[in-house]
Design an enzyme around this catalytic site. Structure first.
Site, PDB file in Angstrom:
ATOM      1  N   GLY A  78      26.152   1.527  14.582  1.00  0.00           N
ATOM      2  CA  GLY A  78      26.487   0.838  15.820  1.00  0.00           C
ATOM      3  C   GLY A  78      25.411   1.024  16.868  1.00  0.00           C
ATOM      4  N   HIS A 115      34.254   1.576  14.493  1.00  0.00           N
ATOM      5  CA  HIS A 115      33.890   1.970  13.131  1.00  0.00           C
ATOM      6  C   HIS A 115      34.363   0.920  12.123  1.00  0.00           C
ATOM      7  CE1 HIS A 115      34.094   6.140  15.000  1.00  0.00           C
ATOM      8  NE2 HIS A 115      32.886   6.142  14.461  1.00  0.00           N
ATOM      9  N   GLN A 129      19.773   6.572  18.604  1.00  0.00           N
ATOM     10  CA  GLN A 129      19.973   7.044  17.231  1.00  0.00           C
ATOM     11  C   GLN A 129      19.500   6.003  16.221  1.00  0.00           C
ATOM     12  OE1 GLN A 129      23.596   9.276  15.617  1.00  0.00           O
ATOM     13  NE2 GLN A 129      24.060   7.191  14.988  1.00  0.00           N
TER      14      GLN A 129
END
Length: 279
Positions: free
Chosen positions: A148, A37, A154
């Site tokens: 990411g 992250h 996604q």
């Protein structure tokens, strides 16, 4: 770093930044933050004036109530980490802030991107992802949003949503962050023992094995060889496939540029996913 819990408060802060001509970058997360992250936050800070990070465990994208309950939540540690890596605004909303009564979400034609892999094994997952990401985009109104590539499917779904709804947002895909040994960084790794983290390296080794095979074998043959290699380890495979990066449809006979192998498996009770571009 400013910590904000309400939509109203966030909009007020970002409206002031926009009036000063500042660009806004956005990193949506579900918390339990890790170096992966932070790599997204650092990337955002190099190209945007203001970096907003949201921390919200979205209930609508979990098809398994137990998985939602066990998902790690570490808000204090998340705040401390964000302060160190260039986050300007940390948004920690409640469920009622994200999903007020009478909220209407747009319908998005995902062209089958949501029906394979994760969509097949986690029914309704991407409907929840689209719902929350659209809502967050509507609140933050960023110029750029950073995701990411560990969540390969996604990223494809979010790109499709932005295209379908004609949103003025650039989706910036970022390479998967890995440990020194190759394990893809994930919030779910916090649930693994040290022994399991070693066992989970079979995922990365399988992907590398497939990448070496890709030039000499067809996609179908590469899959068979990868499955045989994976089964040398202790993890339980859910799916392993090679897909077209744009349509996410399975490849069998012919390779296409950007063809990617995607894996989902269980290490004990913990479900892990990973992927790698092979060609």
């Amino acid at each position: 770093m400013e910590i904000i819990n309400t939509v109203e408060g966030l909009k007020k802060t970002l409206d002031s930044a926009r009036k000063e001509g500042k660009s806004i970058g956005f990193v949506p997360t579900m918390g339990a933050l890790h170096q992966g992250h932070m790599d997204l936050v650092s990337r955002a800070s190099t190209v945007c004036d203001v970096v907003v990070v949201s921390v919200f465990v979205n209930p609508t994208q979990f098809n398994n109530p137990s998985d939602l309950e066990k998902y790690p939540r570490t808000p204090h540690a998340d705040s401390e980490l964000l302060k160190k890596f260039g986050c300007d605004v940390a948004f920690f909303p409640s469920e009622t802030e994200i999903y007020p009564e009478n909220l209407v979400s747009p319908r998005v034609d995902l062209a089958g991107l949501d029906e394979v892999m994760e969509g097949k094994f986690r029914p309704g997952h991407f409907k929840g992802v689209v719902q929350v990401v659209y809502r967050l985009f509507d609140i933050v109104e960023p110029q750029k949003a950073f995701f990411g590539l560990k969540d390969f499917q996604q990223v494809a779904v979010i790109k499709r949503m932005v295209e379908q709804l004609n949103l003025p947002i650039e989706i910036v895909p970022c390479e998967t962050s890995r440990t020194e040994k190759g394990l893809a960084m994930s919030s779910r790794n916090k649930r693994l023992s040290e022994v399991q983290k070693e066992e989970a390296l079979i995922i990365y080794h399988t992907l590398m094995h497939a990448k070496a095979d890709a030039g000499s074998f067809s996609p179908a043959e590469t899959i068979v060889r990868a499955k045989d290699f994976f089964e040398q380890g202790a993890l339980q495979l859910e799916y392993l496939t090679i897909v077209d990066p744009h349509t996410l449809q399975d490849l069998s006979d012919k390779w296409v540029p950007g063809a990617a192998m995607c894996i989902a498996c269980f290490c004990g009770e913990v479900r892990l996913i990973d992927n790698m571009t092979l060609i």
